[in-house]
Design a protein around this motif. Structure first.
Motif, mmCIF file in Angstrom:
data_model
loop_
_atom_site.group_PDB
_atom_site.id
_atom_site.type_symbol
_atom_site.label_atom_id
_atom_site.label_comp_id
_atom_site.label_asym_id
_atom_site.label_seq_id
_atom_site.Cartn_x
_atom_site.Cartn_y
_atom_site.Cartn_z
ATOM 1 N N SER A 1 0.832 -1.197 0.000
ATOM 2 C CA SER A 1 0.000 0.000 0.000
ATOM 3 C C SER A 1 0.868 1.249 0.000
ATOM 4 C CB SER A 1 -0.919 -0.006 1.217
ATOM 5 O OG SER A 1 -1.644 1.191 1.277
ATOM 6 N N ARG A 2 1.907 1.249 0.813
ATOM 7 C CA ARG A 2 2.803 2.404 0.882
ATOM 8 C C ARG A 2 3.503 2.596 -0.459
ATOM 9 N NH1 ARG A 2 6.588 3.228 5.909
ATOM 10 N NH2 ARG A 2 4.557 3.741 6.719
ATOM 11 N N LYS A 3 3.935 1.484 -1.061
ATOM 12 C CA LYS A 3 4.594 1.565 -2.357
ATOM 13 C C LYS A 3 3.636 2.120 -3.406
ATOM 14 C CE LYS A 3 6.945 -1.204 -5.834
ATOM 15 N NZ LYS A 3 7.299 -2.543 -6.274
ATOM 16 N N ALA A 4 2.397 1.629 -3.383
ATOM 17 C CA ALA A 4 1.399 2.113 -4.342
ATOM 18 C C ALA A 4 1.121 3.596 -4.125
ATOM 19 C CB ALA A 4 0.119 1.303 -4.222
ATOM 20 N N THR A 5 1.026 4.007 -2.867
ATOM 21 C CA THR A 5 0.784 5.421 -2.550
ATOM 22 C C THR A 5 1.934 6.269 -3.064
ATOM 23 O OG1 THR A 5 -0.472 4.814 -0.587
ATOM 24 C CG2 THR A 5 0.371 7.057 -0.687
ATOM 25 N N THR A 6 3.145 5.819 -2.843
ATOM 26 C CA THR A 6 4.318 6.556 -3.307
ATOM 27 C C THR A 6 4.318 6.648 -4.826
ATOM 28 O OG1 THR A 6 5.556 5.767 -1.390
ATOM 29 C CG2 THR A 6 6.842 6.645 -3.211
ATOM 30 N N GLU A 7 3.965 5.550 -5.490
ATOM 31 C CA GLU A 7 3.914 5.557 -6.956
ATOM 32 C C GLU A 7 2.838 6.513 -7.461
ATOM 33 O OE1 GLU A 7 3.411 1.516 -8.129
ATOM 34 O OE2 GLU A 7 5.466 0.962 -7.640
#
Length: 98
Positions: free
Chosen positions: A48-54
């Motif tokens: 989720s954090r990776k997706a948010t950052t992307e």
């Protein structure tokens, strides 16, 4: 968030966009849940954090593209105004000759 937005910007750096400020606040303030880990399931928090950052990176990219497009549009408008002025001048000169 307001404090981060109003904070002085070090010399040579650009001020942070609203999107960057929100991203930082979200990453700092959202607490990690241990429920999934406690029940033996892998947490999707990292995904989720990776997706948010992307997503935020994509938003920043789109903002930069929009800004470049707006600058190009301004340049085209200036060029168009110059061409119109030259056309009017040459038309006025032609009318004087006639």
């Amino acid at each position: 968030m307001e404090e981060m937005k109003d904070a002085p910007v070090p010399e040579g750096e650009e001020p942070k966009s609203t999107v960057q400020i929100v991203e930082e606040v979200l990453l700092k303030s959202v607490k990690q849940s241990t429920f999934l880990t406690n029940v033996g399931l892998q947490s999707s928090r990292n995904n989720s954090r990776k997706a948010t950052t992307e997503v935020f990176a994509h938003v920043r990219d789109l903002e930069q593209k929009l800004q470049r497009s707006e600058l190009q549009a301004d340049l085209v408008q200036e060029e168009l105004a110059a061409i119109k002025m030259k056309a009017e001048e040459s038309e006025a000169a032609r009318d004087k000759e006639l």
